[in-house]
Design an enzyme around this catalytic site. Sequence first.
Site: not given
Ligand code: GRF
Length: 190
Positions: A101, A103, A130
């Site tokens: 994942n 984050h 991260s």
């Molecule tokens: C990202 O900022 C990620 O860190 C979080 O959700 C967002 C997804 O953005 N978990 P995208 O859909 O990849 O543009």
Amino acid sequence: MASGSGSNFEAIATAINQGTLNARIEIVIYNNPNAKVVDRANRLGIPVQLLDHRTFESREALDEAIVVALAAAGVDWIIMAGWMRRVTERLISAFPRRILNIHPSLLPSFPGVRAVEQALAAGVKIAGCSVHYVELVVDSGPIVMQAAVPVLPNDSVDTLQARIQQQEHRIFPEAIAIAAQINSSKIDKS
Ligand code: GRF
């Protein structure tokens, strides 16, 4: 797996297309019918499957459907690129140490929702993102890779988020390669 815009999905697909990440995206699972990730996947010719969480009676039932879909697609790894649902043991145990994942914080700081807002509210001077393995507790698993960015005096959530996302797009493909490498070297030794 994605719920929103899919910019991380596209960064990963681009790294694959450019030959910097040796992988293949078999399918994009998304849970929100309006997710922009679908347009990106269509443009890149990658199959998508909608599993709308609102049509399942429990988190486990959704995860069961995800496991079935991913098994049918023959995937080895799950990459959560903006997947906005909490997952259950059902999914985690089907892909042990094979779920990553991303984050938007320097974990373990600011887990959970609105991480960029949390960072701004806390007044930190350095923020970041991260990539980590997924465990049952949200945003808690072992960290594979991080990147830091400065928080500038006039930053809004949008400007800081944009700076963080640039780094997400850089580190996510690299972290996938690192995690896959770690896993295959473990298999070699056994
Ligand atoms: C990202 O900022 C990620 O860190 C979080 O959700 C967002 C997804 O953005 N978990 P995208 O859909 O990849 O543009």
